[in-house]
Design a protein around this motif. Structure first.
Motif, PDB file in Angstrom:
ATOM      1  N   PRO A  13       0.786  -1.232   0.000  1.00 34.06           N
ATOM      2  CA  PRO A  13       0.000   0.000   0.000  1.00 34.06           C
ATOM      3  C   PRO A  13       0.817   1.281   0.000  1.00 34.06           C
ATOM      4  N   GLU A  14       2.062   1.235   0.512  1.00 34.53           N
ATOM      5  CA  GLU A  14       2.852   2.452   0.601  1.00 34.53           C
ATOM      6  C   GLU A  14       4.227   2.264  -0.035  1.00 34.53           C
ATOM      7  N   TYR A  15       4.726   3.359  -0.611  1.00 38.94           N
ATOM      8  CA  TYR A  15       6.056   3.362  -1.203  1.00 38.94           C
ATOM      9  C   TYR A  15       6.804   4.586  -0.682  1.00 38.94           C
ATOM     10  N   SER A  16       8.108   4.493  -0.654  1.00 35.52           N
ATOM     11  CA  SER A  16       8.918   5.655  -0.279  1.00 35.52           C
ATOM     12  C   SER A  16       9.964   5.885  -1.365  1.00 35.52           C
ATOM     13  N   PHE A  17      10.338   7.158  -1.537  1.00 38.67           N
ATOM     14  CA  PHE A  17      11.270   7.504  -2.615  1.00 38.67           C
ATOM     15  C   PHE A  17      11.872   8.867  -2.318  1.00 38.67           C
ATOM     16  N   ASN A  18      12.959   9.165  -2.969  1.00 33.96           N
ATOM     17  CA  ASN A  18      13.558  10.493  -2.964  1.00 33.96           C
ATOM     18  C   ASN A  18      13.313  11.117  -4.332  1.00 33.96           C
ATOM     19  N   ARG A  19      12.688  12.278  -4.337  1.00 38.51           N
ATOM     20  CA  ARG A  19      12.425  12.948  -5.604  1.00 38.51           C
ATOM     21  C   ARG A  19      13.702  13.563  -6.157  1.00 38.51           C
ATOM     22  N   ARG A  20      13.982  13.301  -7.414  1.00 37.95           N
ATOM     23  CA  ARG A  20      15.105  13.905  -8.132  1.00 37.95           C
ATOM     24  C   ARG A  20      14.558  14.336  -9.487  1.00 37.95           C
ATOM     25  N   THR A  21      14.220  15.609  -9.596  1.00 40.44           N
ATOM     26  CA  THR A  21      13.529  16.113 -10.772  1.00 40.44           C
ATOM     27  C   THR A  21      14.413  17.066 -11.556  1.00 40.44           C
ATOM     28  N   VAL A  22      14.434  16.889 -12.859  1.00 41.01           N
ATOM     29  CA  VAL A  22      15.110  17.802 -13.782  1.00 41.01           C
ATOM     30  C   VAL A  22      14.049  18.380 -14.700  1.00 41.01           C
TER      31      VAL A  22
END
Length: 209
Positions: free
Chosen positions: A189-198
């Motif tokens: 049900p849950e996910y975790s991540f670090n956003r790295r946006t260009v």
């Protein structure tokens, strides 16, 4: 009479100081990609294949202090798409749309080259995850997640006050975000991540002085 002269001198000094500040305001739209896998080449290939991009808009103010050095404050809204694989299988991909407001005070350096100005900057980014832009009114202190933003602007002035701005930004979270994917049977049900946006942006800038 002396008071009138003093007031006139103060007004002249105020206008002169304001002119030296170089106040600039701008707005832009942008398009990008979240590099959640961390592999730029793979994400570029994925973007070409699935045609899913981040997009949004923002506004900023640039306050020059001295020698081209100043502060640029930005407020940006972005709709970002995350890709998750159920049970680690690529064929079971889940797309999650995420709405984020980024508030970023940046240390900024502008280099003026005739009508072209090149700017570089970096600073902290405070990201607020929302369901809609209106939700920012209800944001509390713990909702402001810290991160890093860095980028460059290329500005070409059409007149003394109006210019076109081409922007590039890189945004990175310090803390992992946890999201719950609703309406999809993901198995987890849950996910975790670090956003790295260009992303790259195109907009207009107005120079006040």
């Amino acid at each position: 009479m002396k008071k009138i002269i003093a007031m006139a001198v103060a007004a002249v000094l105020f206008v002169s100081a304001a002119s030296a500040l170089d106040l600039e305001f701008g707005a832009r739209a942008f398009l990008g990609r979240n590099l959640d896998s961390g592999d730029f080449k793979q994400e570029l290939a994925n973007a070409k294949a699935d045609k899913i991009f981040d997009f949004g808009f923002g506004a900023y103010g640039n306050f020059a202090l001295f020698g081209g050095l100043g502060i640029q404050a930005e407020a940006n809204y972005v709709k970002s798409s995350m890709t998750f694989n159920k049970d680690g299988k690529p064929e079971n991909e889940v797309q999650y749309a995420m709405h984020i407001v980024d508030l970023a005070p940046m240390v900024w350096l502008n280099l003026d080259l005739w009508k072209l100005t090149i700017g570089f900057g970096a600073g902290p980014d405070f990201a607020i995850q929302v369901d809609s832009i209106g939700d920012i009114k209800n944001a509390e202190k713990q909702d402001f997640k810290p991160g890093l933003i860095a980028g460059a602007d290329f500005k070409f002035y059409l007149t003394d006050h109006l210019g076109i701005v081409l922007s590039g930004r890189y945004v990175m979270d310090f803390e992992k975000k946890e999201v719950e994917v609703y309406g999809v049977k993901t198995g987890v049900p849950e996910y975790s991540f670090n956003r790295r946006t260009v992303y790259g942006g195109l907009g207009l800038e107005f120079k006040l002085f």
